[in-house]
Design a protein around this motif. Structure first.
Motif, PDB file in Angstrom:
ATOM      1  N   ILE A  48       0.833  -1.205   0.000  1.00 39.30           N
ATOM      2  CA  ILE A  48       0.000   0.000   0.000  1.00 39.30           C
ATOM      3  C   ILE A  48       0.869   1.256   0.000  1.00 39.30           C
ATOM      4  CG2 ILE A  48      -1.619   1.339   1.403  1.00 39.30           C
ATOM      5  CD1 ILE A  48      -2.943  -1.307   2.187  1.00 39.30           C
ATOM      6  N   THR A  49       1.945   1.239   0.767  1.00 40.16           N
ATOM      7  CA  THR A  49       2.846   2.402   0.816  1.00 40.16           C
ATOM      8  C   THR A  49       3.442   2.691  -0.557  1.00 40.16           C
ATOM      9  OG1 THR A  49       3.400   1.926   3.123  1.00 40.16           O
ATOM     10  CG2 THR A  49       4.894   3.361   1.907  1.00 40.16           C
ATOM     11  N   LEU A  50       3.967   1.668  -1.205  1.00 41.19           N
ATOM     12  CA  LEU A  50       4.551   1.859  -2.537  1.00 41.19           C
ATOM     13  C   LEU A  50       3.490   2.282  -3.546  1.00 41.19           C
ATOM     14  CD1 LEU A  50       6.976  -1.203  -2.657  1.00 41.19           C
ATOM     15  CD2 LEU A  50       7.593   1.208  -2.438  1.00 41.19           C
ATOM     16  N   GLY A  51       2.297   1.684  -3.424  1.00 38.79           N
ATOM     17  CA  GLY A  51       1.219   2.033  -4.346  1.00 38.79           C
ATOM     18  C   GLY A  51       0.744   3.464  -4.206  1.00 38.79           C
ATOM     19  N   LEU A  52       0.890   4.026  -3.003  1.00 35.93           N
ATOM     20  CA  LEU A  52       0.505   5.418  -2.770  1.00 35.93           C
ATOM     21  C   LEU A  52       1.636   6.398  -3.099  1.00 35.93           C
ATOM     22  CD1 LEU A  52      -1.562   5.237   0.546  1.00 35.93           C
ATOM     23  CD2 LEU A  52      -2.343   6.226  -1.603  1.00 35.93           C
ATOM     24  N   LEU A  53       2.872   5.970  -2.875  1.00 31.19           N
ATOM     25  CA  LEU A  53       4.005   6.880  -3.074  1.00 31.19           C
ATOM     26  C   LEU A  53       4.433   6.985  -4.538  1.00 31.19           C
ATOM     27  CD1 LEU A  53       6.297   6.063  -0.008  1.00 31.19           C
ATOM     28  CD2 LEU A  53       4.737   7.989  -0.304  1.00 31.19           C
ATOM     29  N   LYS A  70     -15.213  13.711   2.265  1.00 27.46           N
ATOM     30  CA  LYS A  70     -14.752  12.545   3.017  1.00 27.46           C
ATOM     31  C   LYS A  70     -13.301  12.676   3.479  1.00 27.46           C
ATOM     32  CE  LYS A  70     -17.754   9.329   0.464  1.00 27.46           C
ATOM     33  NZ  LYS A  70     -17.831   8.049  -0.274  1.00 27.46           N
ATOM     34  N   SER A  71     -12.682  13.815   3.218  1.00 27.50           N
ATOM     35  CA  SER A  71     -11.246  13.955   3.450  1.00 27.50           C
ATOM     36  C   SER A  71     -10.862  13.899   4.931  1.00 27.50           C
ATOM     37  CB  SER A  71     -10.737  15.266   2.838  1.00 27.50           C
ATOM     38  OG  SER A  71     -11.371  16.383   3.445  1.00 27.50           O
ATOM     39  N   GLY A  72     -11.800  14.171   5.828  1.00 24.49           N
ATOM     40  CA  GLY A  72     -11.498  14.043   7.249  1.00 24.49           C
ATOM     41  C   GLY A  72     -11.170  12.617   7.632  1.00 24.49           C
ATOM     42  N   TYR A  73     -11.731  11.664   6.902  1.00 21.59           N
ATOM     43  CA  TYR A  73     -11.461  10.242   7.133  1.00 21.59           C
ATOM     44  C   TYR A  73     -10.457   9.713   6.123  1.00 21.59           C
ATOM     45  CZ  TYR A  73     -12.348   5.258   7.921  1.00 21.59           C
ATOM     46  OH  TYR A  73     -12.205   3.919   8.211  1.00 21.59           O
ATOM     47  N   LEU A  74     -10.650  10.045   4.855  1.00 19.48           N
ATOM     48  CA  LEU A  74      -9.771   9.552   3.798  1.00 19.48           C
ATOM     49  C   LEU A  74      -8.641  10.542   3.537  1.00 19.48           C
ATOM     50  CD1 LEU A  74     -12.110   7.920   1.109  1.00 19.48           C
ATOM     51  CD2 LEU A  74     -10.492   6.791   2.646  1.00 19.48           C
ATOM     52  N   ASN A  75      -7.648  10.492   4.379  1.00 23.06           N
ATOM     53  CA  ASN A  75      -6.413  11.242   4.149  1.00 23.06           C
ATOM     54  C   ASN A  75      -5.257  10.322   4.517  1.00 23.06           C
ATOM     55  OD1 ASN A  75      -5.469  11.972   7.078  1.00 23.06           O
ATOM     56  ND2 ASN A  75      -7.656  12.486   7.008  1.00 23.06           N
ATOM     57  N   ILE A  76      -4.128  10.503   3.882  1.00 23.75           N
ATOM     58  CA  ILE A  76      -3.037   9.535   3.971  1.00 23.75           C
ATOM     59  C   ILE A  76      -2.532   9.314   5.401  1.00 23.75           C
ATOM     60  CG2 ILE A  76      -0.637   9.101   3.292  1.00 23.75           C
ATOM     61  CD1 ILE A  76      -1.358  10.137   0.515  1.00 23.75           C
ATOM     62  N   PRO A  77      -2.283  10.362   6.214  1.00 22.04           N
ATOM     63  CA  PRO A  77      -1.799  10.092   7.584  1.00 22.04           C
ATOM     64  C   PRO A  77      -2.774   9.253   8.413  1.00 22.04           C
ATOM     65  CG  PRO A  77      -1.415  12.382   6.988  1.00 22.04           C
ATOM     66  CD  PRO A  77      -2.282  11.815   5.914  1.00 22.04           C
ATOM     67  N   PHE A  78      -4.058   9.620   8.382  1.00 27.60           N
ATOM     68  CA  PHE A  78      -5.052   8.892   9.172  1.00 27.60           C
ATOM     69  C   PHE A  78      -5.254   7.482   8.613  1.00 27.60           C
ATOM     70  CE2 PHE A  78      -9.688   8.909  10.873  1.00 27.60           C
ATOM     71  CZ  PHE A  78      -9.270   8.260  12.026  1.00 27.60           C
ATOM     72  N   PHE A  79      -5.204   7.351   7.298  1.00 26.68           N
ATOM     73  CA  PHE A  79      -5.338   6.059   6.635  1.00 26.68           C
ATOM     74  C   PHE A  79      -4.248   5.094   7.126  1.00 26.68           C
ATOM     75  CE2 PHE A  79      -4.102   3.272   3.083  1.00 26.68           C
ATOM     76  CZ  PHE A  79      -5.312   2.671   2.758  1.00 26.68           C
ATOM     77  N   PHE A  80      -2.997   5.549   7.113  1.00 26.42           N
ATOM     78  CA  PHE A  80      -1.891   4.702   7.558  1.00 26.42           C
ATOM     79  C   PHE A  80      -1.953   4.431   9.058  1.00 26.42           C
ATOM     80  CE2 PHE A  80       0.411   5.627   3.548  1.00 26.42           C
ATOM     81  CZ  PHE A  80       0.762   4.320   3.240  1.00 26.42           C
ATOM     82  N   ALA A  81      -2.382   5.412   9.818  1.00 24.53           N
ATOM     83  CA  ALA A  81      -2.501   5.220  11.266  1.00 24.53           C
ATOM     84  C   ALA A  81      -3.485   4.094  11.574  1.00 24.53           C
ATOM     85  CB  ALA A  81      -2.944   6.516  11.936  1.00 24.53           C
ATOM     86  N   ARG A  82      -4.629   4.116  10.908  1.00 25.61           N
ATOM     87  CA  ARG A  82      -5.626   3.063  11.121  1.00 25.61           C
ATOM     88  C   ARG A  82      -5.078   1.710  10.701  1.00 25.61           C
ATOM     89  NH1 ARG A  82      -8.866   6.930   8.621  1.00 25.61           N
ATOM     90  NH2 ARG A  82      -8.993   5.696   6.705  1.00 25.61           N
TER      91      ARG A  82
END
Length: 416
Positions: free
Chosen positions: A101-106, A147-159
């Motif tokens: 997921i990290t590589l796919g996002l970066l 939806k950006s309060g939930y769907l943002n990269i820092p919070f996504f990775f934290a979850r």
């Protein structure tokens, strides 16, 4: 069983090790082929599919153990070392999924849509593309911005890290308590396992739908379904049961775990049978409600899967995951026949690969992802090899008999 070897251990060598390593090598070749052939997007989609499948099966192992402890089940003690091996592999599966997921996002690439060039990541482009939540940007999307309060990269990775980390920690605790129980006996470690399992089930129940929303449903971020998490849970649970049953049968056929009787297989077969029906219930409920309501932002999900490229696989999904297990395991005798049960489990595992394929491909590569090529087959074989290698390695490091489990004798004399 008077002749039971309480210290029996699995020897991971020979063909099992060779074949698993060859399969891993095939997986790397398929990844290299996909990238060099210019199919990077398709390669990432397949990596996500299989790393999610890999993690889900390992999560099921922890869940299976927890359910057995909380329900104080006796019959399952004979096979409990197999899901405990899953639990030991889960940290590796979690790492692989997070890495993909990290590589796919970066890593980004340029696509042309409606005459304009857009730079977007290989995975989660629907919500992670630069500027998609910025008003005035040419990529702005009001739905995603909401939806950006939930769907943002820092919070996504934290979850993602918190969920997989918690599952791995609980799995490690259950495995450690079981190993300690072998050494010291008594009820202390069993009671600890009971308490930890009860806590885990609450945590898992609340977080699993969110895990599925994040990893899979957010690939098509305009779409939403409150049933999607439970649909993924059903797929995870039944595919994990099929893998557990298949491994138990193969081990018994190779001279290990000979204490597993047709009665144990009957129980495992009933679980595969029952939860194949449960998966179909959730699948059909989600489909029927979406079809009947015909709300555009919901029905587009199934519309994509009814396009000519995917429609045959859409219906084959039902045949493999519902019709085959239900019809073939309907009778009592079929559930007790190791050969029948083994091949049904293989069908179910392939069927849920197709199920995940239909969840991932239409929302990532679309029509370009139709069919099954070197990437699909090779990467799937690679992950099967990786799971087999890690799981059998974990299985070989402890006795196959939980010799001081309080319900061991009940399991060895299990009869239905």
């Amino acid at each position: 069983m008077k002749d039971l070897n309480y210290n029996q251990q699995f020897e991971f060598s020979g063909k099992a090790k060779t074949y698993s390593l060859v399969a891993i090598a095939i997986g790397f070749v398929a990844i290299a082929f996909g990238v060099l052939a210019g199919h990077t997007e398709r390669t990432f989609a397949n990596l996500l599919l299989m790393s999610y499948y890999f993690a889900s099966v390992c999560m099921q192992g922890v869940l299976f153990c927890a359910i057995q402890y909380v329900s104080q089940a006796g019959w399952s003690v004979s096979v409990i070392r197999i899901p405990q091996a899953y639990a030991k592999v889960l940290p590796y599966a979690a790492f692989v999924l997070i890495a993909v997921i990290t590589l796919g996002l970066l890593i980004s690439h340029t696509v042309v849509e409606e005459g304009k060039k857009i730079v977007e990541p290989y995975l989660y482009a629907h919500w992670a593309t630069k500027g998609i939540v910025v008003k005035g940007s040419e990529n702005y999307d009001a739905v995603i911005a909401a939806k950006s309060g939930y769907l943002n990269i820092p919070f996504f990775f934290a979850r993602l890290i918190i969920f997989l980390g918690l599952y791995s920690i609980f799995g490690a605790m259950l495995s450690r308590y079981s190993n300690n129980e072998d050494k010291v006996g008594g009820m202390v470690n069993y009671n600890k396992s009971f308490k930890v399992s009860a806590i885990f089930l609450v945590v898992f129940g609340f977080t699993t739908p969110l895990f599925a929303f994040d990893a899979i449903m957010s690939l098509e971020a305009h779409y939403y379904s409150t049933m999607f998490g439970w649909y993924n849970f059903a797929a995870m649970w039944v595919s994990g049961l099929a893998a557990l049953t298949l491994i138990a049968i193969i081990l018994r056929q190779n001279g290990y775990m000979t204490w597993i009787t047709d009665n144990h297989l009957h129980d495992l077969g009933k679980l595969v049978f029952a939860f194949s029906i449960f998966w179909t219930y959730v699948w059909f409920a989600q489909f029927l409600l979406t079809y009947y309501a015909n709300i555009p932002e919901e029905s587009v999900y199934f519309y994509r899967r009814w396009e000519p490229e995917f429609k045959p696989w859409f219906w084959l999904n039902i045949v493999l995951n519902f019709c085959a297990p239900v019809l073939l395991l309907m009778s009592r005798d079929a559930k007790r026949a190791a050969t029948v049960l083994k091949y049904v489990c293989i069908v179910v595992l392939c069927g849920h690969w197709l199920d995940y394929y239909l969840m991932v491909m239409p929302g990532t590569v679309g029509a370009a992802g139709r069919g099954f090529g070197i990437e699909e087959i090779g990467i799937a074989l690679g992950f099967v090899g990786l799971f087999t290698f890690l799981m059998l390695s974990a299985l070989s490091k402890t006795s196959l008999v939980p010799k001081n489990h309080p319900f061991l004798e009940e399991s060895l004399n299990h009869h239905i």
